[in-house]
Design a protein around this motif. Structure first.
Motif, PDB file in Angstrom:
ATOM      1  N   GLU A   6       0.639  -1.415   0.124  1.00 28.58           N
ATOM      2  CA  GLU A   6       0.309  -0.276  -0.087  1.00 28.58           C
ATOM      3  C   GLU A   6       0.781   0.981   0.138  1.00 28.58           C
ATOM      4  OE1 GLU A   6      -2.976   0.350   2.842  1.00 28.58           O
ATOM      5  OE2 GLU A   6      -3.783  -1.839   2.479  1.00 28.58           O
ATOM      6  N   SER A   7       1.958   1.384   0.869  1.00 25.91           N
ATOM      7  CA  SER A   7       2.187   2.624   0.777  1.00 25.91           C
ATOM      8  C   SER A   7       3.360   2.874  -0.941  1.00 25.91           C
ATOM      9  CB  SER A   7       3.693   2.340   2.184  1.00 25.91           C
ATOM     10  OG  SER A   7       4.832   1.353   1.113  1.00 25.91           O
ATOM     11  N   HIS A   8       3.223   2.047  -1.238  1.00 26.44           N
ATOM     12  CA  HIS A   8       4.021   2.707  -3.362  1.00 26.44           C
ATOM     13  C   HIS A   8       2.813   2.745  -4.487  1.00 26.44           C
ATOM     14  CE1 HIS A   8       6.595  -1.197  -3.101  1.00 26.44           C
ATOM     15  NE2 HIS A   8       7.297  -0.472  -1.905  1.00 26.44           N
ATOM     16  N   ALA A   9       1.346   2.519  -3.360  1.00 29.26           N
ATOM     17  CA  ALA A   9       0.031   3.413  -4.539  1.00 29.26           C
ATOM     18  C   ALA A   9       0.304   4.509  -4.682  1.00 29.26           C
ATOM     19  CB  ALA A   9      -1.236   3.239  -3.548  1.00 29.26           C
ATOM     20  N   ALA A  10       0.760   5.798  -3.809  1.00 30.44           N
ATOM     21  CA  ALA A  10       1.187   7.250  -4.443  1.00 30.44           C
ATOM     22  C   ALA A  10       2.084   7.279  -5.435  1.00 30.44           C
ATOM     23  CB  ALA A  10       1.525   8.040  -3.636  1.00 30.44           C
ATOM     24  N   THR A  11       3.360   6.073  -5.441  1.00 34.57           N
ATOM     25  CA  THR A  11       4.418   6.422  -6.056  1.00 34.57           C
ATOM     26  C   THR A  11       4.482   6.280  -7.408  1.00 34.57           C
ATOM     27  OG1 THR A  11       6.130   6.293  -3.680  1.00 34.57           O
ATOM     28  CG2 THR A  11       6.515   5.498  -6.352  1.00 34.57           C
ATOM     29  N   LEU A  12       3.318   4.481  -7.584  1.00 36.48           N
ATOM     30  CA  LEU A  12       2.763   4.212  -8.697  1.00 36.48           C
ATOM     31  C   LEU A  12       1.924   4.894  -9.706  1.00 36.48           C
ATOM     32  CD1 LEU A  12       2.633   0.182  -7.482  1.00 36.48           C
ATOM     33  CD2 LEU A  12       4.779   1.469  -9.136  1.00 36.48           C
ATOM     34  N   LEU A  13       1.259   5.915  -9.143  1.00 37.93           N
ATOM     35  CA  LEU A  13       0.318   6.408  -9.782  1.00 37.93           C
ATOM     36  C   LEU A  13       1.599   7.411 -10.045  1.00 37.93           C
ATOM     37  CD1 LEU A  13      -2.871   7.213  -7.635  1.00 37.93           C
ATOM     38  CD2 LEU A  13      -2.238   5.386  -9.426  1.00 37.93           C
ATOM     39  N   PHE A  24       1.428   0.553 -14.850  1.00 36.16           N
ATOM     40  CA  PHE A  24       1.527   0.530 -13.572  1.00 36.16           C
ATOM     41  C   PHE A  24      -0.259  -0.305 -13.328  1.00 36.16           C
ATOM     42  CE2 PHE A  24       5.144   2.333 -14.301  1.00 36.16           C
ATOM     43  CZ  PHE A  24       5.931   1.684 -13.726  1.00 36.16           C
ATOM     44  N   ALA A  25       0.129  -1.617 -13.012  1.00 41.42           N
ATOM     45  CA  ALA A  25      -1.144  -2.049 -12.132  1.00 41.42           C
ATOM     46  C   ALA A  25      -1.125  -2.933 -11.098  1.00 41.42           C
ATOM     47  CB  ALA A  25      -2.037  -2.420 -13.457  1.00 41.42           C
ATOM     48  N   LEU A  26      -1.754  -4.171 -10.715  1.00 40.06           N
ATOM     49  CA  LEU A  26      -1.905  -4.888 -10.264  1.00 40.06           C
ATOM     50  C   LEU A  26      -2.431  -5.904  -9.863  1.00 40.06           C
ATOM     51  CD1 LEU A  26      -2.532  -3.133  -6.582  1.00 40.06           C
ATOM     52  CD2 LEU A  26      -0.275  -3.660  -7.623  1.00 40.06           C
ATOM     53  N   GLN A  27      -1.764  -7.208  -9.799  1.00 43.13           N
ATOM     54  CA  GLN A  27      -1.516  -8.463 -10.577  1.00 43.13           C
ATOM     55  C   GLN A  27      -1.369  -9.726  -9.665  1.00 43.13           C
ATOM     56  OE1 GLN A  27      -0.291  -9.890 -14.324  1.00 43.13           O
ATOM     57  NE2 GLN A  27      -1.495 -11.826 -14.838  1.00 43.13           N
ATOM     58  N   GLU A  28      -2.956 -10.532  -8.778  1.00 42.27           N
ATOM     59  CA  GLU A  28      -2.322 -11.542  -8.191  1.00 42.27           C
ATOM     60  C   GLU A  28      -0.925 -12.581  -9.248  1.00 42.27           C
ATOM     61  OE1 GLU A  28      -4.813 -14.446  -6.003  1.00 42.27           O
ATOM     62  OE2 GLU A  28      -5.761 -13.093  -5.714  1.00 42.27           O
ATOM     63  N   ASP A  33      -0.340 -10.431  -4.434  1.00 43.28           N
ATOM     64  CA  ASP A  33      -0.626  -9.068  -5.434  1.00 43.28           C
ATOM     65  C   ASP A  33       1.112  -8.918  -5.590  1.00 43.28           C
ATOM     66  OD1 ASP A  33      -3.085  -8.937  -5.792  1.00 43.28           O
ATOM     67  OD2 ASP A  33      -3.273  -7.905  -3.961  1.00 43.28           O
ATOM     68  N   MET A  34       0.994  -8.868  -7.074  1.00 44.16           N
ATOM     69  CA  MET A  34       2.653  -8.116  -7.161  1.00 44.16           C
ATOM     70  C   MET A  34       1.967  -6.780  -8.544  1.00 44.16           C
ATOM     71  SD  MET A  34       4.605 -10.330  -6.742  1.00 44.16           S
ATOM     72  CE  MET A  34       6.148  -9.737  -7.472  1.00 44.16           C
ATOM     73  N   VAL A  35       3.372  -5.661  -8.516  1.00 49.09           N
ATOM     74  CA  VAL A  35       3.122  -5.191  -9.011  1.00 49.09           C
ATOM     75  C   VAL A  35       3.983  -4.757 -10.849  1.00 49.09           C
ATOM     76  CG1 VAL A  35       3.791  -2.435  -9.493  1.00 49.09           C
ATOM     77  CG2 VAL A  35       3.510  -3.367  -7.242  1.00 49.09           C
ATOM     78  N   ILE A  36       3.361  -4.725 -11.390  1.00 49.16           N
ATOM     79  CA  ILE A  36       3.533  -5.170 -13.179  1.00 49.16           C
ATOM     80  C   ILE A  36       3.345  -4.204 -14.221  1.00 49.16           C
ATOM     81  CG2 ILE A  36       2.181  -7.458 -13.063  1.00 49.16           C
ATOM     82  CD1 ILE A  36       0.045  -6.039 -14.260  1.00 49.16           C
TER      83      ILE A  36
END
Length: 75
Positions: A6-13, A24-28, A33-36
């Motif tokens: 969750e701490s990566h959300a703002a950075t990825l946006l 960037f998105a999340l995929q299981e 859950d992985m960042v892709i």
């Protein structure tokens, strides 16, 4: 790019706003859950040079973000 946090959300946006190809998105993956980084291309306009260009760009961008988020560069 690595495990989701969750701490990566703002950075990825913020990275999404700068990313040339893809987003960037999340995929299981394997139950985790992985960042892709994914990109979409229209099948009607595909050509080998453009596919190669997009793949190279997203691979580079994904490696850079993986390094910043996890401090590692794994395959």
């Amino acid at each position: 790019c690595g495990p989701a946090a969750e701490s990566h959300a703002a950075t990825l946006l913020k990275y999404n706003a700068k990313t040339v190809h893809g987003a960037f998105a999340l995929q299981e993956i394997n139950g985790r859950d992985m960042v892709i980084l994914q990109a979409h291309q229209l099948a009607a306009t595909l050509n080998p040079l453009e596919v190669s260009r997009v793949l190279a760009a997203i691979a580079y961008q994904a490696d850079q973000v993986e390094q910043r988020l996890t401090g590692a560069d794994e395959n």
